[in-house]
Design a protein around this motif. Structure first.
Motif, short mmCIF file in Angstrom:
data_model
loop_
_atom_site.label_atom_id
_atom_site.label_comp_id
_atom_site.label_asym_id
_atom_site.label_seq_id
_atom_site.Cartn_x
_atom_site.Cartn_y
_atom_site.Cartn_z
N PRO A 393 0.83 -1.20 0.00
CA PRO A 393 0.00 0.00 0.00
C PRO A 393 0.87 1.26 0.00
O PRO A 393 2.04 1.23 0.44
N VAL A 394 0.32 2.35 -0.46
CA VAL A 394 1.09 3.59 -0.62
C VAL A 394 1.78 4.00 0.67
O VAL A 394 2.93 4.43 0.68
N LYS A 395 1.08 3.86 1.80
CA LYS A 395 1.64 4.31 3.08
C LYS A 395 2.89 3.53 3.49
O LYS A 395 3.67 4.01 4.32
N ASP A 396 3.09 2.34 2.90
CA ASP A 396 4.23 1.50 3.28
C ASP A 396 5.35 1.52 2.24
O ASP A 396 6.31 0.74 2.35
N LEU A 399 8.11 6.43 0.45
CA LEU A 399 8.41 7.49 -0.52
C LEU A 399 9.20 8.61 0.16
O LEU A 399 8.97 8.92 1.33
N PRO A 400 10.13 9.24 -0.54
CA PRO A 400 10.92 10.32 0.05
C PRO A 400 10.04 11.50 0.44
O PRO A 400 8.96 11.70 -0.13
N PHE A 401 10.52 12.28 1.42
CA PHE A 401 9.80 13.49 1.79
C PHE A 401 9.72 14.42 0.59
O PHE A 401 10.68 14.58 -0.16
N GLY A 402 8.57 15.05 0.42
CA GLY A 402 8.38 15.95 -0.72
C GLY A 402 7.76 15.27 -1.92
O GLY A 402 7.58 15.88 -2.96
N VAL A 403 7.44 13.97 -1.77
CA VAL A 403 6.80 13.22 -2.85
C VAL A 403 5.39 12.83 -2.42
O VAL A 403 5.20 12.28 -1.34
N SER A 421 -4.31 2.85 -0.44
CA SER A 421 -4.48 2.47 -1.85
C SER A 421 -3.38 1.50 -2.28
O SER A 421 -2.22 1.63 -1.88
N GLN A 422 -3.77 0.55 -3.13
CA GLN A 422 -2.82 -0.41 -3.70
C GLN A 422 -2.71 -0.14 -5.20
O GLN A 422 -3.68 -0.27 -5.94
N ILE A 423 -1.53 0.25 -5.63
CA ILE A 423 -1.30 0.53 -7.05
C ILE A 423 -1.05 -0.79 -7.77
O ILE A 423 -0.38 -1.68 -7.27
#
Length: 451
Positions: A393-396, A399-403, A421-423
């Motif tokens: 999932p997106v939260k895991d 992603l770098p800060f600012g993205v 969300s799951q991409i």
């Protein structure tokens, strides 16, 4: 990556500066020593030579170039340089052109056979942005993805907005129809968290789907803005011509141009359009009154002089025009133009540079836009099979800060993205990137990336 750019004009120098910040192996070729001397403070190699000298191209390393860019003022020079670069071994080539005929889809295989992978016409790209902005009079910047399945809107917030001074976690949760991906406040860019609040004067960037655009208009208090039907454009250059040729049928356009001979040419170029060409100075208050400025919803200043465009938009605003657009080619004036609250700002070189820059990315990137106001990029990545972005999932994802991932398009349907969300492979994913190198982000979307 090795990039060779020929042409140290506005687009070439801006692209070189952008690449120097990314620490790319970049060399800039031009036959004018003075233009090259202006690049001395940047991490860019320069070479004074003819852009079509085979010896110079070889010495500049074109046979090993990943990308060759021809952006001199001369279309024929750019095309010839790209043909030579391709023959010498450059992997990709892109040429700046000023002949609209060359953009016809049917001609793409022809140019591909010649060795040109992509053609860039900055005035056409600018015209697209101008007309996208005119369609929504209450929006500063608009970016549509997949024919509007997803839309990003940059909106200046006034006192009438009903979403001010409240934590964003209470306004745009997982089930709400919009996300706010960035806020410009004064000279600062804020990547918002749930506890951040919107304030009067903020330029807020919303990601939403097309059916909720009327809802966004309501909550930002812009329902009283009338839709654009009458447009006055100042300056009769190529950008104006391309914009006038592609405005929606329901818009009535008047062009004010100082040069009488250019007016005659404009009448020839626009003879089949609902466009009136007026010989005069767009800063003449009497002329503006005579041409119905009080009943005009949009004023677009597209002369080659940034100061003229800014002042003309300020004048139009004082005369009651809600929507103003200024072409500001000198980047030093962009922040000043924003502080004066003149409206939408168009810069051809940043638009062109964004389109060229996306060719450098290894991941499947379909679209890339630079947002000058927030010193950021928005890119449309396609998630590859077995890429990291599809694993969790997106939260895991870490992603770098600012993205920020603002949304995705799956099977033609736009969807907003939240932490849960799951991409999936094949999704077109909208990534907002502030103060991060896009090549740090693309690895999330590449097939079998090594971690």
């Amino acid at each position: 990556m090795k990039i060779v750019i020929v042409g140290a004009g506005a687009v070439g120098t801006h692209l070189s500066k952008l690449l120097s910040r990314e620490h790319q192996d970049c060399i800039l070729i031009d036959d004018d020593e003075e233009r090259l001397a202006k690049m001395s403070e940047y991490d860019v190699m320069t070479y004074c030579a003819s852009p079509t000298s085979i010896r110079a191209l070889k010495e500049a390393g074109v046979p090993n170039a990943d990308l060759f860019v021809g952006v001199t003022p001369e279309e024929s020079t750019n095309i010839n340089a790209c043909i030579l670069a391709h023959a010498l071994g450059a992997k990709k080539t892109v040429a700046r052109i000023d002949n609209y005929e060359y953009l016809a889809p049917s001609l793409q295989p022809f140019f591909k056979n010649l060795g040109l992978d992509s053609l860039i016409y900055p005035e056409v790209l600018a015209a697209i942005d101008i007309n996208n902005g005119l369609k929504l009079s209450w929006v500063r910047q608009r970016w549509d993805v997949h024919d509007g399945a997803l839309t990003m809107l940059g909106i200046k917030l006034r006192e009438q907005a009903e979403i001010l001074n409240q934590p964003l976690k209470d306004l745009c949760g997982p089930d709400d129809p919009y996300h706010i991906v960035a806020i410009k406040r004064g000279g600062d860019t804020i990547i918002p968290s749930g506890m951040d609040e919107l304030r009067v004067g903020d330029l807020a960037y919303f990601m939403t789907t097309k059916e909720y655009i009327p809802y966004i208009r309501k909550i930002v208090g812009k329902e009283h803005y009338t839709d654009v039907k009458n447009v006055i454009m100042m300056g009769g250059g190529k950008t104006t011509v391309r914009a006038a040729l592609t405005t929606p049928d329901y818009m009535h356009v008047k062009i004010i141009e100082k040069d009488a001979k250019r007016c005659e040419k404009l009448n020839e170029l626009l003879e089949n359009q609902d466009t009136m060409v007026i010989h005069g100075d767009g800063r003449d208050l009497g002329l503006l009154e005579e041409e119905g400025i009080r009943n005009t919803q949009a004023f677009v200043a597209l002369t080659e002089n940034a100061e003229t465009n800014i002042l003309a938009c300020l004048t139009a605003k004082k005369m009651g025009v809600r929507k103003t657009v200024a072409m500001v080619e000198n980047l030093d004036y962009v922040s000043m133009a924003e502080s004066l609250d003149i409206g939408t700002i168009i810069n051809k070189k940043t638009i062109a540079a964004s389109h060229i820059y996306q060719m450098l990315l290894d991941a499947d990137v379909n679209n890339l836009r630079s947002l000058m106001m927030v010193d950021s990029e928005v890119a449309e990545f396609t998630a590859a099979e077995d890429s990291k972005v599809t694993k969790k999932p997106v939260k895991d994802l870490g992603l770098p800060f600012g993205v920020t991932i603002g949304g995705l398009v799956r099977d033609g349907r736009g969807m907003l993205v939240n932490g849960n969300s799951q991409i999936e492979a094949g999704d077109s994913v909208m990534v907002f990137c502030h103060e991060q190198k896009l090549n740090n982000i693309e690895k999330y979307f590449k097939k079998n990336a090594i971690w």
